[in-house]
Design a protein around this motif. Structure first.
Motif, PDB file in Angstrom:
ATOM      1  N   ALA A 165       0.828  -1.199   0.000  1.00 40.11           N
ATOM      2  CA  ALA A 165       0.000   0.000   0.000  1.00 40.11           C
ATOM      3  C   ALA A 165       0.869   1.258   0.000  1.00 40.11           C
ATOM      4  O   ALA A 165       0.548   2.256  -0.662  1.00 40.11           O
ATOM      5  N   SER A 166       1.993   1.212   0.726  1.00 38.18           N
ATOM      6  CA  SER A 166       2.906   2.358   0.751  1.00 38.18           C
ATOM      7  C   SER A 166       3.520   2.581  -0.620  1.00 38.18           C
ATOM      8  O   SER A 166       3.668   3.726  -1.073  1.00 38.18           O
ATOM      9  N   LYS A 167       3.885   1.506  -1.297  1.00 42.14           N
ATOM     10  CA  LYS A 167       4.453   1.631  -2.639  1.00 42.14           C
ATOM     11  C   LYS A 167       3.417   2.184  -3.615  1.00 42.14           C
ATOM     12  O   LYS A 167       3.725   3.055  -4.438  1.00 42.14           O
ATOM     13  N   LEU A 168       2.180   1.683  -3.518  1.00 42.86           N
ATOM     14  CA  LEU A 168       1.128   2.172  -4.399  1.00 42.86           C
ATOM     15  C   LEU A 168       0.884   3.661  -4.166  1.00 42.86           C
ATOM     16  O   LEU A 168       0.723   4.439  -5.120  1.00 42.86           O
ATOM     17  N   GLN A 169       0.869   4.077  -2.901  1.00 41.34           N
ATOM     18  CA  GLN A 169       0.692   5.494  -2.581  1.00 41.34           C
ATOM     19  C   GLN A 169       1.807   6.328  -3.205  1.00 41.34           C
ATOM     20  O   GLN A 169       1.567   7.393  -3.788  1.00 41.34           O
ATOM     21  N   GLN A 170       3.050   5.844  -3.101  1.00 38.50           N
ATOM     22  CA  GLN A 170       4.185   6.564  -3.681  1.00 38.50           C
ATOM     23  C   GLN A 170       4.112   6.566  -5.205  1.00 38.50           C
ATOM     24  O   GLN A 170       4.417   7.566  -5.856  1.00 38.50           O
ATOM     25  N   ASP A 171       3.696   5.447  -5.787  1.00 38.65           N
ATOM     26  CA  ASP A 171       3.531   5.372  -7.243  1.00 38.65           C
ATOM     27  C   ASP A 171       2.520   6.411  -7.723  1.00 38.65           C
ATOM     28  O   ASP A 171       2.745   7.107  -8.721  1.00 38.65           O
ATOM     29  N   LEU A 172       1.390   6.507  -7.029  1.00 35.21           N
ATOM     30  CA  LEU A 172       0.340   7.433  -7.441  1.00 35.21           C
ATOM     31  C   LEU A 172       0.779   8.885  -7.268  1.00 35.21           C
ATOM     32  O   LEU A 172       0.425   9.749  -8.077  1.00 35.21           O
ATOM     33  N   ARG A 173       1.548   9.154  -6.218  1.00 32.11           N
ATOM     34  CA  ARG A 173       2.041  10.507  -5.999  1.00 32.11           C
ATOM     35  C   ARG A 173       3.140  10.848  -6.991  1.00 32.11           C
ATOM     36  O   ARG A 173       3.302  12.009  -7.382  1.00 32.11           O
ATOM     37  N   GLY A 174       3.914   9.842  -7.375  1.00 25.56           N
ATOM     38  CA  GLY A 174       4.993  10.051  -8.327  1.00 25.56           C
ATOM     39  C   GLY A 174       6.263  10.615  -7.718  1.00 25.56           C
ATOM     40  O   GLY A 174       7.202  10.960  -8.422  1.00 25.56           O
ATOM     41  N   ARG A 175       6.316  10.693  -6.405  1.00 22.78           N
ATOM     42  CA  ARG A 175       7.474  11.238  -5.696  1.00 22.78           C
ATOM     43  C   ARG A 175       7.577  10.591  -4.316  1.00 22.78           C
ATOM     44  O   ARG A 175       6.593  10.131  -3.764  1.00 22.78           O
ATOM     45  N   SER A 176       8.774  10.608  -3.777  1.00 25.15           N
ATOM     46  CA  SER A 176       8.946  10.306  -2.355  1.00 25.15           C
ATOM     47  C   SER A 176       8.757  11.607  -1.593  1.00 25.15           C
ATOM     48  O   SER A 176       9.487  12.570  -1.820  1.00 25.15           O
TER      49      SER A 176
END
Length: 362
Positions: A165-176
């Motif tokens: 879920a954390s990776k998906l959130q970062q993927d959707l945001r497109g940034r760390s």
């Protein structure tokens, strides 16, 4: 067959793999715009727990990122450096040298330490060359297809789902959003009197294998004419780690042979205002209070002594970095709250932390 391939691809990317804070941090590095970072830090856990890129940007105006992996090996340091250069042209690369200071070279063959980095590097020529050169032939398929190695990670499904879920959130945001910063609200209480190494210039030879790798790393930097600053982050030195501090002094001498200076904050904690009774969470790592102090100290050092200047950002980049600075300030307020309520926990860029920062610390 197509459905099977797609399904296995999704599983390998999100669930059946070693996806942790190291993976999210490295993924975030590759999300940064090409040639957009002023400074890149390279090293192990001392780097990502001791320096906040968001706070540095807010106060000093330069962009930075920690290309850092837990217990990174000496071989991994060279791989990481090559990967940095593949996507970025930073004004300065700051190299924390812990990987070269161990008394033994056993970490170099530790599969867990190796894979924390290599599994999270894209399939580039650098990665292929590393696997061909450093990994035994019978294990190489696992490095190209991690699903072979981690097919049973579903057993730890709650953690796998949280990381996914954390990776998906970062993927959707497109940034760390926190730039891979990981900290803790624990406060270390020394159980013996530390050794003050402020004026200790005694040297000790490096492990022969690690010295060879260190020299190869420095030769690569010199051959590429890279602007590199060697760094030793603060550590509490005890009797059983005193030799490591002496090896650091020798590493500084070797660095000078190649034209590189070492900033030794292990011997310079006074200048950074580090308090061993409040700013560490164990003898090797800073806590959230120590990280804020070191970020401020290094930020001033990099800008005033080493000439780092923040580049002109696009409006989109500036908005992103302003958001990062805002979230990092929220994170420090959150950690301060936890400490004052005696909650000693690890805090990293995952979906739980980000949701708390958005809900309670606007």
């Amino acid at each position: 067959m197509l459905a099977l391939v797609l399904t296995l691809g999704v599983l390998q990317d999100f669930l059946l793999r070693r996806l942790d804070q190291n993976g999210l941090r490295l993924q975030g590095f590759y999300m940064e715009d090409k040639d957009s970072l002023d400074v890149v830090f390279l090293g192990a856990s001392e780097v990502y727990s001791g320096f906040s890129s968001g706070l540095a940007y807010e106060k000093f105006g330069f962009t930075s990122y920690p290309y850092a992996s837990q217990s990174i090996t000496a071989d991994g340091m060279l791989l990481g450096l090559k990967e940095i250069l593949r996507t970025q042209k930073p004004q300065l690369i700051v190299v924390e040298i812990n990987s070269f200071l161990y008394g033994s070279d056993e970490n170099e063959s530790n599969d867990a330490y190796i894979r924390k980095l290599v599994d999270n590097v894209p399939l580039t020529k650098n990665k292929i060359d590393y696997i061909s050169d450093k990994v035994s032939p019978e294990l190489q398929p696992e490095y190209y297809l991690p699903l072979i190695k981690y097919h049973d990670t579903w057993i730890d499904l709650p953690n796998s789902m949280m990381h996914a879920a954390s990776k998906l959130q970062q993927d959707l945001r497109g940034r760390s959003i926190l730039k891979g910063f990981r900290t803790t609200t624990q406060i270390f209480e020394p159980d013996e009197k530390p050794i003050d190494v402020k004026d200790d210039a005694e040297t000790m030879k490096l492990n022969p294998v690690l010295e060879k790798k260190y020299r190869a790393f420095l030769s690569f930097c010199r051959d590429k004419k890279l602007n590199v600053l060697l760094l030793r982050m603060p550590h509490i030195v005890y009797k059983n780690t005193h030799n490591r501090a002496r090896r650091c002094n020798r590493a500084a001498e070797i660095g000078k042979e190649y034209g590189y200076e070492l900033v030794n904050l292990e011997r310079g904690m006074t200048q950074a205002d580090i308090d061993i009774n409040s700013d560490f969470y164990n003898f090797d790592h800073l806590n959230v209070y120590g990280a804020r102090k070191v970020t401020d100290h290094l930020g001033r050092l990099l800008t005033e002594k080493y000439g780092v200047r923040g580049r002109e950002l696009t409006s989109e980049q500036k908005q992103h970095w302003d958001t990062t600075a805002n979230y990092c300030q929220r994170l420090f307020r959150y950690c301060d709250f936890l400490i004052k309520n005696n909650e000693g926990i690890q805090v990293e860029e995952n979906i739980n932390t980000i949701s708390k920062l958005e809900e309670y610390y606007r």
